[in-house]
Each structure stands twice: as C-alpha cells, then as structure tokens.
Design an enzyme around this catalytic site. Structure first.
Site: not given
Length: 533
Positions: A201, A240, A245, A324
C-alpha cells in the site's frame, strides 16, 4: 528518476545483501529461519504477529516544502517533520546494518512501461521478500542489470520504536509502530509491524501521488476483460472485503488485476504483478480460480493450519478475520499478461452496506457517479484494520481514502473526465446486508451478485426497466435478465420484515451522506445527486 536526496542502497557488504532470490530459495530461507511452514497445498504459511491488518493510525507523511501544498492533510495524511524523518531513517539504517543477512528485491509498479515506478525493497525476513516479489513486477535480466530505483522501502517490521523514540518523532509511543513515507525523498520506513500489506500500500500511495501529474487516473479497483471481446473491459472499485478480487476472478473473463490500476490515455493497466486476496470462508465451489491459485509460490497469511496434516482451515478466524493469500497474477488461468486493457465499458462501485438499505444493484448518472465516488460509502469489515472487530459504516473517499495523498476532488474530477470521454456506464453494487442491518439481516448471496455483475457486463441489465429509489434516487432495475435473481431482492425495503425499521435506517444513512458530503468541495449538480431523504 531515482531520488537524489536519500541513498537508495544500504551500506552493507555485498555478501550480506541477498538480491532478487528465486521463489524456491526464498521459501527455503523462510522455512530454515522459522518464519513459516509449508502447508499441504505447497504454499508458505506465515503469521504477521500482533498486527494482522493495516495500521492507518500509525502512518505518517513527511511534510516537506516540495509537496505540502498538494497534500490532503488530516487524519489520513498525518504530518511528520523532516527532522523526525531524518531520525527514523538513521534508526532504520542502523538496525539493518546489524543484520547478518538482508533481503533486497528490485522491481516495478505499473504494467504499462511508460507509466511505472521502480522500487527497491529491503527486508529482514525472507517471506517479506517473497511477498514483494509476488506483488510487484519482476524485472528482466537486462532491467535488473541496470536497475535504478525511484523508490526505496526499508522494512524493519520486527523493530518497535521505544517510547522515547516515538515521542521524539511524534508517533504513537503506545504502539511502537510507525510507517513513515516521504514523497520528496521517495523513501518508506516501516517499524513495529510485520503485516506485509504495508509495503504494497505504500507504493499504491506513491502512485496515487505521481500518476495524476502525468495524466493517469490511479484507482483502487480490480479489472478484467471479456475473453472474446477485447473492448469489454470492466473496473470494480471497493475497499477490502467488498468483493474486488472475488468478482473480478471470473472464468469467462481474463483478469487484468485485483486491486490497483491506472487509467491512462490508452486504457487501463495493473500497478501490480500479483493478487492479495482475502480467504476467510474460501471454498473451491464459490471461488474456484482463487482456490486453484493457492499453490507453491503463494504466501498464506494468518490462516490456521491443521496441526497434523497442515491443511489450511479457511473457515477459521482464530487468528484474524483478515486471512490473506498472495499469488502472482498469472496463477489465475487466462490472466491478461502484460496486465493492460482498453478503456472500460463498465465501472462498478462495490459497497458493503452494514445498514442493509442500499439496493443490490443500481445504475448511476454522471453526477451520481461523482457523488458516490467522492463519498465512498462502505463498511470497514472485520480484521482489515487494527481494532475493527465487526462491520462499521464508514465513508472512504474514492473507495480508497487511506491511500489518497491528494484531495479527493482531484480523483473524482479525473473519473468524471473519463466517463464523459469514453461513455462508460457506472453502477453501484451492494455486496453487504439484506433483510436488515448487520446482526439482523444476512449478506447478499454471492451467486445473486455474480448474476447481477454478469448482466452488467453482457449489456443486458442496461436495457432493463428502472425505477428510482425514493430516498437515495438510485435507478433500480425491475429484474436481472436471464438470471434466477428474485425480483423482490432488488428492492431492499421488500426484504425487511420491519418496514418501519427500514425507513428509519434509510433516513439515517441518507443523513450521514449529507453530513459527510459537506466535508468536500463539489459542483452543486453533484451534491444535488445525493440522497433525498
């Protein structure tokens, strides 16, 4: 061009600096150093210590004369004096100088070679080097031979600042964590957190500052393209956990990237070379592409393993909700390599509405697109940031507030210019709650959301009949053509048993929008496109 203000190298003997090691060697080093274990599916499984998500309250930006007038100063961009940054750099270099081995990775951010930054990362842990090797773009042998970094990251994640050090530099003495970034020195210093996402990030933040100056719109979004129609590109904006995704990993479409992109005069391009997916409750049936991408070369973060078989337990949040996995983008079958595409036909804003009052899908006008983009309403989901234990209603400008160095209006204007020029349709898709707020209702079924997205991308939803919501003014389709999505689900009020409760929550959220939009400069036509309640 590399910064002239700060050296991009650590002054260490060459044999102590391990540069751009291969994946097998990095995995071997990580295992031998006790940094992780090999899971049954071949992935390197690691834990990130006390911090299992980003630490935005511990992120600081050097207030240097070269950039200060351009910065959106405040809670997101906390000031750090040049003198404090000097001290932190000395601490970082001194810490790394005592290490027997330091891992160096040289790579790029930006799949479009005309718009990319080079970055050198130093880490004390082998798995951190594997992480950036996966998330950044690897150079060719020729590029590596002449590598000259624009940016440098020095990750001292195991080294907490003492209370005295933190007080001197102005960071939080209670956490010992400090992520310090300098846009003028082009340097990132990380102390006290092993969460690898801080490295990723920090470079997204750098691109968000640099790209607007060269006419590129930086975006917190995923992107994919129809395998049979090269012109059918789609963007998915969202924080998020909202589905970037998941929804961009579509067997019928080629993945361009799952999180960070630029929109230039020629089209869109991925900033990264890999994906960083949440895997809580991951199943092969629900997300087959992501499931199959988890193999040797991937890194699992904070996923509980069976103690005997070492099989990942994706249903467990014993360590964190923010489990993750990172893997190279080409681990997704049919992914677009290089990760570039044409101008998008559809732009989708993803929100996880914890109030349960926004429709699951709605079509936005140009003004509504700017309004909902600059407000960026969603919910912070459990585990993505330190201290977040359950969904919290939140406004994050441009669906990426923590990563914006410049005022949100800069990015909203760039979006509007591109909508006007290229005629993209813009949609708001709510992947949050239905039938009631968090704790009462349930999250929308993924199969319904997928059906809505499919209808957006094949063009059929744009041809449906629409009815405007009386509170938010959003155009809601009467049906999702060619799907089994129940019509009642499309109108959120219909899903609530307590209609009066819905009306109260809808008015509450509308009021919050109005309170939030007062923080921003925007044209009156854009402000008028907000909620009516």
């Amino acid at each position: 061009m590399a910064s002239m203000m700060t050296s991009s190298t650590l002054e260490l003997a060459p044999e102590r600096v391990l540069r751009n090691l291969s994946t097998p060697v990095l995995v071997e080093h990580a295992l031998s150093r006790g940094e992780g274990v090999l899971a049954s599916n071949g992935t390197l499984s690691v834990t990130t210590g006390a911090r299992t998500g980003r630490s935005p309250n511990d992120k600081y930006l050097e207030d240097s004369p070269e950039v200060t007038a351009n910065i959106w100063w405040g809670k997101v961009n906390q000031k750090l004096t040049p003198a404090a940054f000097d001290e932190l750099e000395k601490l970082a270099r001194a810490y790394m100088s005592k290490k027997k081995q330091v891992y160096q990775f040289d790579g790029f951010v930006g799949a479009d070679t005309t718009h990319r930054l080079s970055v050198r990362t130093y880490t004390e842990q082998a798995w951190h080097s594997l992480f950036v090797k996966t998330l950044f773009i690897e150079p060719t042998k020729d590029e590596l031979a002449g590598f000259d970094p624009d940016w440098t990251i020095i990750n001292c994640g195991k080294r907490k600042l003492t209370k005295a050090e933190a007080k001197r530099v102005g960071s939080n003495p209670e956490t010992g964590i400090c992520i310090a970034q300098s846009l003028s020195r082009r340097l990132v210093l990380i102390f006290g957190t092993e969460y690898a996402g801080e490295m990723k990030k920090s470079m997204f933040y750098a691109m968000n500052y640099d790209m607007p100056e060269v006419g590129v719109f930086p975006m917190h979004c995923s992107a994919n393209v129809d395998m049979k129609d090269d012109s059918n590109v789609a963007l998915f904006f969202g924080l998020s956990g909202t589905g970037k995704t998941t929804l961009s990993a579509d067997p019928q479409r080629a993945l361009i990237g799952d999180d960070e992109h630029g929109w230039s005069s020629t089209g869109v391009f991925n900033f990264e070379g890999g994906c960083y997916a949440k895997c809580i409750n991951l199943t092969k049936e629900g997300e087959p592409q992501i499931w199959d991408a988890i193999k040797f070369g991937s890194v699992l973060e904070n996923v509980l393993l069976d103690p005997d078989m070492r099989t990942p337990n994706y249903d467990s949040n014993a360590i964190t909700d923010n489990t993750r996995v990172t893997y190279p983008v080409d681990f997704i079958p049919g992914a677009r390599i290089p990760s570039v595409g044409k101008h998008p036909k559809n732009v989708i804003f993803l929100t996880a509405d914890a109030f349960g009052v926004l429709p699951p899908v709605s079509k936005l006008t140009r003004e509504q697109a700017m309004y909902y983009f600059i407000n960026g309403y969603t919910s912070k989901l459990a585990g993505t940031e330190a201290g977040v234990k359950e969904p919290q209603p939140n406004f994050s400008p441009c669906f990426g507030g923590p990563f914006l160095p410049r005022p949100p209006r800069v990015y909203a204007d760039m979006l509007a210019e591109r909508i006007d020029k290229h005629g993209a349709n813009v949609w708001l898709v709510n992947t949050g709650w239905s039938g009631g707020p968090y704790g009462v209702g349930a999250r929308f079924k993924l199969k319904y959301t997928r059906a809505m997205v499919t209808a957006i991308l094949d063009g059929s939803l744009a041809k449906a009949k629409f009815e405007n919501d009386p509170v938010f003014g959003l155009a809601i389709p009467s049906e999702v053509p060619g799907s089994d999505v129940p019509k009642d689900v499309l109108q959120p009020r219909n899903t609530w048993k307590d209609k009066g409760g819905y009306d109260e929550k809808a008015k509450d959220l509308a009021k919050r929008f109005r309170e939030n939009d007062g923080k921003f400069e925007m044209p009156e036509k854009v402000r008028a496109a907000g909620p009516r309640g």
